[in-house]
Write a protein that holds these residues in place. Structure first.
Motif, PDB file in Angstrom:
ATOM      1  N   ASP A  70      19.120 -15.929 -79.881  1.00 51.33           N
ATOM      2  CA  ASP A  70      19.108 -14.725 -79.327  1.00 51.33           C
ATOM      3  C   ASP A  70      20.382 -14.673 -78.544  1.00 51.33           C
ATOM      4  OD1 ASP A  70      18.222 -16.189 -77.520  1.00 51.33           O
ATOM      5  OD2 ASP A  70      16.367 -14.946 -76.847  1.00 51.33           O
ATOM      6  N   GLU A  71      21.308 -15.750 -78.667  1.00 56.35           N
ATOM      7  CA  GLU A  71      22.530 -15.789 -77.623  1.00 56.35           C
ATOM      8  C   GLU A  71      23.746 -16.005 -78.529  1.00 56.35           C
ATOM      9  OE1 GLU A  71      21.878 -18.654 -74.423  1.00 56.35           O
ATOM     10  OE2 GLU A  71      23.673 -18.105 -73.705  1.00 56.35           O
ATOM     11  N   TRP A  72      24.811 -15.411 -78.087  1.00 57.55           N
ATOM     12  CA  TRP A  72      25.999 -15.604 -78.808  1.00 57.55           C
ATOM     13  C   TRP A  72      27.144 -15.729 -77.599  1.00 57.55           C
ATOM     14  CZ3 TRP A  72      22.228 -12.882 -80.650  1.00 57.55           C
ATOM     15  CH2 TRP A  72      21.667 -13.134 -81.776  1.00 57.55           C
ATOM     16  N   MET A  73      28.170 -16.196 -77.995  1.00 59.25           N
ATOM     17  CA  MET A  73      29.401 -16.149 -77.151  1.00 59.25           C
ATOM     18  C   MET A  73      30.620 -15.540 -77.921  1.00 59.25           C
ATOM     19  SD  MET A  73      31.317 -18.821 -74.751  1.00 59.25           S
ATOM     20  CE  MET A  73      32.390 -19.631 -75.818  1.00 59.25           C
ATOM     21  N   ILE A  74      31.143 -14.591 -77.460  1.00 61.36           N
ATOM     22  CA  ILE A  74      32.367 -14.258 -77.992  1.00 61.36           C
ATOM     23  C   ILE A  74      33.540 -14.457 -77.038  1.00 61.36           C
ATOM     24  CG2 ILE A  74      31.045 -12.299 -78.994  1.00 61.36           C
ATOM     25  CD1 ILE A  74      33.250 -10.239 -77.687  1.00 61.36           C
ATOM     26  N   TYR A  75      35.040 -14.618 -77.753  1.00 59.67           N
ATOM     27  CA  TYR A  75      35.766 -14.943 -76.827  1.00 59.67           C
ATOM     28  C   TYR A  75      37.212 -14.632 -77.530  1.00 59.67           C
ATOM     29  CZ  TYR A  75      37.085 -19.454 -79.541  1.00 59.67           C
ATOM     30  OH  TYR A  75      37.518 -20.388 -80.466  1.00 59.67           O
ATOM     31  N   PHE A  76      38.081 -14.295 -76.779  1.00 55.51           N
ATOM     32  CA  PHE A  76      39.445 -13.484 -77.331  1.00 55.51           C
ATOM     33  C   PHE A  76      40.577 -13.611 -76.482  1.00 55.51           C
ATOM     34  CE2 PHE A  76      38.572  -9.492 -75.165  1.00 55.51           C
ATOM     35  CZ  PHE A  76      37.310  -9.780 -75.060  1.00 55.51           C
ATOM     36  N   ASP A  77      41.453 -13.709 -76.817  1.00 54.66           N
ATOM     37  CA  ASP A  77      43.056 -13.508 -75.740  1.00 54.66           C
ATOM     38  C   ASP A  77      42.841 -12.274 -74.869  1.00 54.66           C
ATOM     39  OD1 ASP A  77      43.940 -15.863 -76.864  1.00 54.66           O
ATOM     40  OD2 ASP A  77      45.365 -14.711 -78.087  1.00 54.66           O
ATOM     41  N   GLU A  78      43.038 -12.612 -73.780  1.00 51.37           N
ATOM     42  CA  GLU A  78      42.752 -11.455 -72.694  1.00 51.37           C
ATOM     43  C   GLU A  78      43.777 -10.144 -72.883  1.00 51.37           C
ATOM     44  OE1 GLU A  78      42.915 -13.211 -68.827  1.00 51.37           O
ATOM     45  OE2 GLU A  78      45.274 -13.494 -68.893  1.00 51.37           O
ATOM     46  N   ASN A  79      44.771 -10.448 -73.739  1.00 54.32           N
ATOM     47  CA  ASN A  79      45.818  -9.114 -73.714  1.00 54.32           C
ATOM     48  C   ASN A  79      45.297  -8.253 -74.939  1.00 54.32           C
ATOM     49  OD1 ASN A  79      46.437 -11.246 -75.780  1.00 54.32           O
ATOM     50  ND2 ASN A  79      48.455 -11.475 -74.823  1.00 54.32           N
ATOM     51  N   LYS A  80      43.964  -8.883 -75.925  1.00 49.21           N
ATOM     52  CA  LYS A  80      43.911  -8.203 -76.977  1.00 49.21           C
ATOM     53  C   LYS A  80      43.129  -6.754 -76.735  1.00 49.21           C
ATOM     54  CE  LYS A  80      44.845 -10.745 -80.918  1.00 49.21           C
ATOM     55  NZ  LYS A  80      44.375 -11.991 -81.283  1.00 49.21           N
ATOM     56  N   ASN A  81      41.831  -6.964 -75.938  1.00 48.24           N
ATOM     57  CA  ASN A  81      41.118  -5.755 -75.664  1.00 48.24           C
ATOM     58  C   ASN A  81      40.450  -5.915 -74.455  1.00 48.24           C
ATOM     59  OD1 ASN A  81      39.600  -3.441 -75.800  1.00 48.24           O
ATOM     60  ND2 ASN A  81      39.082  -3.738 -78.048  1.00 48.24           N
ATOM     61  N   THR A  82      41.120  -5.412 -73.468  1.00 45.81           N
ATOM     62  CA  THR A  82      40.485  -5.818 -72.122  1.00 45.81           C
ATOM     63  C   THR A  82      39.414  -4.954 -71.742  1.00 45.81           C
ATOM     64  OG1 THR A  82      42.205  -4.282 -71.206  1.00 45.81           O
ATOM     65  CG2 THR A  82      42.607  -6.530 -70.665  1.00 45.81           C
ATOM     66  N   ASN A  83      39.086  -3.623 -72.337  1.00 47.78           N
ATOM     67  CA  ASN A  83      38.055  -2.959 -71.958  1.00 47.78           C
ATOM     68  C   ASN A  83      36.604  -3.132 -72.961  1.00 47.78           C
ATOM     69  OD1 ASN A  83      38.575  -1.691 -73.986  1.00 47.78           O
ATOM     70  ND2 ASN A  83      39.024   0.286 -72.805  1.00 47.78           N
ATOM     71  N   ILE A  84      36.698  -4.504 -73.607  1.00 50.61           N
ATOM     72  CA  ILE A  84      35.788  -4.463 -74.325  1.00 50.61           C
ATOM     73  C   ILE A  84      34.401  -4.791 -74.038  1.00 50.61           C
ATOM     74  CG2 ILE A  84      35.973  -7.080 -75.178  1.00 50.61           C
ATOM     75  CD1 ILE A  84      35.308  -4.199 -77.678  1.00 50.61           C
TER      76      ILE A  84
END
Ligand SMILES: [Zn+2]
Lengths: 182, 93, 1000
Positions: A70-84
């Motif tokens: 029941d646990e995940w981590m998402i990560y992405f470049d901070e300039n991609k979508n800041t308000n996600i």
């Protein structure tokens, strides 16, 4: 003037091991169990949360790592979508469908790549990398030099290692020292 | 050093786990209604078996999930693992 | 100088001379030598003195079982190493070695006098003699024993060498690279199994590799030639990793094994530098094949320990592998066929030798060969004595009686300069038993054999009791096929010819006309225990092998009785009249051979000794001269001394500044747990002693967490961020345990609760600003935030932006001052801190460390979990009954609060203490009494926290005292080493009882 200070992690390249700080990433911890949760997260991220142990899913925007049932981590470049994060928090946390926590500064991402990275990790980790290294997309949580880490096999011989910020310099120094002795 | 088959993550080195003692000791629903002796029974009394023992383990440095283990303490062999809330396998008594 | 190197072998490069020093004298050996073979090549047998009697001792063996040839390597304070077996140490240019346990030197040894008074030193001598009078222990016995005992010197300075660890995972691990190990490894690797083969020697091949007897052939080749081919083949297998110079130190459950690889011990000094000396391999193998071979047994007869007496097979190896003859006139004393191989080999090299055989007669290919070569054989004879002080020069033999219990006829005196003994072979079952395997006893040749009981490991070859070559190969192949569930046909048509041993005769303690009490029949060479000692132990009533072992110290030296255990058992069985198999064995414990501490520790030395956690502000603390304190794994600023200040000065200054104007503390290390879910409030109700449901959004509350036993476990402030979202803080040291405990309850006791816990300890950096001017500083940082007590009262929470970045600000206080904790995403932590310092300059904002924090909170009587509590304090003991909800149905630990023991009035309870002399500072941990004259003194409790308060200008302390709650105003005494300190019990709150400063 408020500015950013990253841990002291600089690029090191030796013995076919390349170690880099890979910050400027947003990391979000995602928790939830029910159907509504999966649907909502899937819709917001346009990605299906991986349900299989020690795997990940990726699209052009995000990488999602399985951490527990029941646990995940998402990560992405901070300039991609800041308000996600705000979007997820609003639709998941606020509506009580699950839990969304910003852990961008909690974890430091150290990118290690090269032919010998699994040799390097094996000097401090009891984890069996046999399968992991043959499967791009594998993810796992384990210990390296007694420190908790999350590992994501991003592409062949290229691993993103996530470690708590407070441990990151110590682990980095250990990785650098270890890479001398491959 | 055991190899423990986490029901969620698969086989991992013991150093990733922490042990939580005897399994299937359920916290009383209404502790206030228990006598000192009954409460002490829950609080302090643990078996220490040579042979087949039911234990709780936590994959502390992995998925953080708690689960149950059937272990033969005489040779440290883990005979079975099962998730919290699941019934213990009947073939071990 | 004599030269005993008599022929060339392919394992010794005679063109490459290697110089080395032994006991200060320079010698030469060759590349390929061990220290032992090089010494023997120089005619040196005498290498040490025995432990108890200081008898001269020589090299006995050629491997890990060596009891005598242990030496001290090097002389540097940091690099010298004791207890190195010369038989295992590869020779290198510049090697410096010296013999151990002899003073002043190996040839003239003062302790040797023990040899002549030896009738006075029976088994248990030390236990018996030094028991009385007690006072003699420290002053007389111990220094004496210490002077004459001891095996080598430890280095006195840190080890400069580098060691490393590595985890590896294999399908199959094969231990031992002799013929059966090589076959097993080849079969496994060829069947696509990822295989590791380890051997402790430099080259593979075990004892077969120098085998050159025509009676033993494989596919028409000498077995050594055949095996060399096999080795070439396995070197090509891509699935197979071969690690030589690697020995298994320990075999743990679940096929987890530790192996030590020697990487530089064989290299000259200058080539060792900057390389890893030894690597500890942490091996996980799905299956393990044990092929560790066997060790030749000595024979137990009078004076069997003189230099020049070796194991027969070792003489063979020194000859055929190293090209060194151990003597010019050699006698072999045996009870089995293997000494005949040695004899024939010696004969072929032109070395005079004869055989004394216990057996009445014997026939086999090897014996026929020896007879046809004209080698003299004395069947049915026994060696009864040997002569020669520093080296054997002759011996006596006698005929054995029919039953073997005594000797008959006349003594025959034979001269010799070397004696080889062979008492049969002991399978090396150490690995098998370490893994948890049990043993069977085979009466036929008196050996313990692995009892096969595991799907994960198997023993093959001579460690499984298969001694002749045909047996070894056939059985290994069959067993490996079955064990690995494969069908390898490689050895289907292998044609093996070997000599079969047909006759056996084993006598553990050989008969002698001299009474046992007057003989020296050694069993354990290193610990100097004799057959007489064992018999004495039995006579004195010891029965268990474990007890006899400890009483006589047999098998307890650094060789762990590799040569002695079987004889000890045999003699016990014979004497007690029981079957040997029923006695059991002593336990074989890891390590198989001694390990250096360096190997065990690996690279976890120096800066990697401990894992270190740092906050985002760490650099600033370093730049500003902070002294650090370890709190858990964290480095926390302890105090910030200014030039010329000691700790006391700094802490007094910091503490005063915080109350007079403003102080700032790095509070980032506090544990932080993000709690979300519809049942978050209910969850907090269950884990804290107080009530949470009614906490308004935006408010903070202090909580006390108990164990189920009612004892205080952790504390901290939790903030309600929104309806179903809280942020909990924990103590720095308790963070991980609290999270794990809470997860435990959620997952196992209350799975119905909708609650998620996520650690965010490292996500936020926290600067805590306190003091009367804190509000002004906050106002400079957050000019748009209404800081009025009405809008932002004590125990509440606001969010605001610093520039563009969100901050969570809690108005909470651990000092009793008006205080704000600013939380910011950790990557901005360092910058936030600097901005606070800048904004606070005009208010003398003073950074303070953990010591000042402790002092300030003690002035206010706030507890620190783990300092004022120790897992035996209830909230009531801490005078904190106010925080325990009476209304709540249940919470963790509630029921325990009214157990008969927890409601006792005379429990230790937290109180304040004031010293009569306000300048006197108590020692934390000091005991508290009311009467120093009573005997025994009634201990009432101890001091938990103690400081000199600069704000009160007097010493203050917290303490736990029996029935302390009722003792306010009473006088108590703190007895110290040289004085008694008078104190008065006080309230726990020393400053601002009315909490006026919080809102000043
Ligand atoms: Zn797991």
């Amino acid at each position: 003037m408020l500015d950013i200070l990253h841990p002291k992690i600089s690029n090191i390249n030796k013995n076919n091991i390349d170690i880099n700080l890979s910050e400027e990433k947003i990391k979000i911890n995602i928790r939830g169990k029910n159907k509504e949760f999966f649907t909502k997260v899937g819709k917001i991220l346009s990605i299906i949360l991986p349900s299989e142990t020690n795997t990940s899913s990726s699209n052009e925007n995000y990488d999602v790592l399985w951490l527990s049932p029941d646990e995940w981590m998402i990560y992405f470049d901070e300039n991609k979508n800041t308000n996600i994060f705000d979007q997820l928090y609003k639709d998941i946390s606020t509506l009580n469908v699950g839990s969304i926590t910003d852990i961008s500064s909690q974890l430091i991402c150290i990118n290690i790549k090269g032919e010998n990275i699994f040799e390097l990790l094996s000097s401090g980790s009891p984890f069996n990398f046999e399968k992991f290294k043959n499967n791009v997309g594998s993810s796992t949580q384990t210990l390296v030099n007694h420190i908790d880490v999350i590992l994501h096999h991003k592409s062949k011989n290229n691993v993103n290692l996530f470690v708590r910020r407070s441990f990151s310099e110590h682990l980095y120094e250990w990785l650098v020292d270890s890479s001398n002795f491959i | 050093m055991f190899l423990i088959n986490c029901p969620f993550c698969g086989e991992r080195d013991q150093s990733e786990f922490s042990s939580g003692g005897e399994a299937h000791i359920v916290r009383p629903k209404q502790p206030t209604e228990l006598s000192d002796d009954e409460w002490a029974e829950y609080l302090f009394m643990r078996k220490n078996i040579k042979g087949i023992q039911f234990e709780r383990w936590n994959h502390a440095h992995g998925c953080r999930k708690w689960f149950n283990v059937v272990r033969d303490t005489s040779n440290d062999k883990i005979l079975s693992v099962y998730k919290m809330g699941e019934k213990p396998p009947v073939n071990y008594k | 100088m004599p030269n005993y190197r008599i022929h060339k072998t392919e394992y010794i490069d005679e063109t490459k001379r290697v110089s080395f020093k032994y006991d200060g004298k320079t010698y030469f050996g060759c590349e390929g030598d061990t220290l032992a073979s090089a010494l023997l090549a120089n005619g040196i047998h005498l290498v040490g003195r025995s432990f108890k009697y200081h008898r001269p001792r020589g090299i006995v063996s050629c491997g890990a079982e060596e009891p005598n040839a242990i030496c001290q390597i090097g002389s540097k304070k940091d690099l010298t190493e004791p207890n190195v077996r010369a038989t295992e140490l590869e020779l290198y240019e510049g090697l410096e070695a010296s013999s151990q346990n002899c003073w002043p030197n190996v040839k003239f040894d003062i302790g040797g006098i023990n040899n002549f008074i030896s009738p006075l030193i029976p088994a248990g001598f030390y236990y018996k003699t030094f028991m009385w009078p007690k006072s003699f222990w420290k002053k007389v016995y111990e220094p004496l024993i210490r002077l004459s005992a001891g095996l080598g010197k430890s280095p006195t300075e840190p080890d400069p060498d580098i060691y490393d660890h590595k985890h590896v995972h294999y399908d199959v691990l094969v231990i031992g690279g002799g013929i059966s190990g090589i076959i097993a490894a080849k079969m496994a690797a060829k069947n696509n199994l990822k295989t590791l083969l380890v051997d402790d020697k430099k080259i593979l091949g075990g004892s077969t590799i120098y085998q050159n007897n025509e009676a033993i052939k494989i596919d028409d080749k000498l077995s050594s030639e055949w095996l060399k081919n096999e080795i070439q083949e396995i070197n090509k297998l891509s699935n197979l990793t071969i690690k030589t110079r690697t020995s298994i130190a320990a075999y743990h459950g679940y096929n987890f094994l530790l192996a030590k690889e020697n990487l530089t011990d064989h290299l000259p000094e200058e080539k060792k530098k900057n390389k890893i000396r030894q690597r500890l391999w942490k091996i996980r193998a799905k299956k393990v094949v044990i092929a560790t071979g066997s060790i030749e047994r000595p024979l137990v007869f009078n004076n069997n320990d003189r230099p020049g007496i070796l194991l027969s097979n070792s003489i063979n190896k020194y000859l055929d592998f190293y090209g060194v003859s151990c003597g010019e006139n050699i006698i072999l004393f045996t009870n089995n066929d293997s000494a005949y191989e040695t004899s024939i080999s010696l004969h072929k090299k032109g070395i005079k030798n004869l055989i004394v055989d216990l057996r009445k007669s014997a026939s086999s290919e090897l014996i026929k060969q020896a007879e046809s070569l004209g080698i003299r054989i004395y069947f049915n004879h026994v060696v009864t004595n040997t002569f020669g002080y520093r080296k054997i020069n002759s011996l006596e033999i006698m005929k054995l009686s029919e039953d073997g219990n005594t000797t008959v006829g006349n003594k025959i005196k034979l001269s010799c300069d070397c004696l080889g003994m062979s008492g049969g072979w002991t399978p090396m079952v150490h690995m098998h038993t370490q893994s948890g395997g049990k043993l069977n006893f085979r009466d036929d040749d008196q050996v313990f054999l692995p009892k096969e009981n595991s799907e994960d490991q198997i023993s093959v070859g001579s460690c499984n009791g298969d001694f002749d070559l045909e047996n070894i190969i056939d059985k290994t192949v069959n067993k490996i096929n079955k064990f690995l569930d494969i069908d390898n046909q490689d050895y289907q048509d292998t044609n093996i010819i070997c000599s079969k041993e047909n006759d056996k005769r084993n006598i553990w303690l050989l008969p002698n006309k001299i009474p046992l009490g007057k003989t020296k029949c050694f069993i354990d060479f290193q610990n100097d225990s004799t057959a007489k000692d064992i018999k004495l132990a039995l006579k004195e009533g010891f029965r268990s092998i474990e007890h006899v072992k400890r009483y006589t110290t047999t098998g307890m030296a650094t060789d762990q009785g590799k040569l002695s255990n079987m004889h000890a058992l045999g003699i016990i069985a014979d004497t007690a009249g029981v079957k040997m198999g029923t006695l059991g064995t002593t336990t074989f414990r890891p390590p198989f051979t001694p390990l250096t501490f360096g190997t065990l520790v690996g690279r976890n030395v120096g800066k990697f000794f401990e894992v270190v956690r740092k906050t985002s502000m760490h650099e600033w603390h370093v730049e500003n001269n902070a002294e650090f304190e370890n709190v858990g794994q964290w480095k926390r600023p302890w105090y910030y001394p200014k030039k010329g200040e000691n700790m006391h000065d700094a802490v007094q200054r910091e503490s005063k500044a915080a109350r007079d104007s403003a102080g700032i503390l790095d509070a980032s290390t506090l544990g932080k747990i993000d709690i979300q879910g519809t049942d978050a409030s209910e969850f907090l109700n269950r884990v804290y002693t107080n009530a949470w449901s009614k906490l308004a959004i935006g408010k903070c509350r202090y909580g006390l967490m108990l164990n189920e036993d009612g004892m205080v476990y952790d504390d901290g402030v939790t903030t309600r961020i929104s309806e179903n979202h809280y942020l909990m803080t924990t103590t720095t040291g308790g963070a991980a345990n609290v999270l794990s405990k809470l997860e435990d309850y959620l997952q196992t006791e209350w799975p119905e609760l909708d609650v998620y816990l996520t650690s965010v300890t490292d996500h936020y950096s926290t600067a805590s600003i306190c003091g009367p001017n804190s509000k002004k500083i906050l106002n400079k940082l957050f000019p748009n935030l209404d800081l009025s007590d009405e809008n932002f009262p004590h125990m509440s929470f606001k969010e605001d932006k610093l520039e563009n970045i969100n901050c969570r600000i809690m108005r909470i206080s651990f000092t009793g001052e008006q205080s704000y904790e600013i939380n910011i995403e950790a990557k901005y932590g360092h910058s936030l801190w600097k901005m606070c310092i800048e904004a606070g300059k005009e208010f003398n904002l003073t950074p303070y460390g953990t010591e000042t924090m402790h002092l300030l909170r003690a002035e206010k009587g706030f507890i620190i979990v783990g300092q004022d509590t120790d897992g035996t304090m209830t909230p009531s003991d801490l005078q904190m009954d106010w925080i325990v909800s009476k209304k709540k149905f249940d919470f963790i630990g509630k029921r325990s609060l009214y157990r008969s023991d927890t409601v006792r009035e005379d429990r230790k309870q937290l109180v304040g203490l004031l010293t009569d002399d306000p300048k006197e500072i108590l020692e934390e941990g000091a005991q508290i009494v009311s009467d120093v004259k009573s005997k025994p003194i009634d201990m009432l409790g101890h001091v938990t926290s103690s400081y000199f308060s600069p704000n009160l200008n007097k010493s203050i302390a917290l303490a736990v005292v029996r029935s302390g709650k009722t003792m306010k105003g009473q006088k108590l005494i703190i007895p110290m080493e040289n004085k008694n300190i008078n104190v008065t019990v006080s309230d726990t709150i020393f400053l601002d009882k009315e909490n006026k400063r919080l809102n000043a």
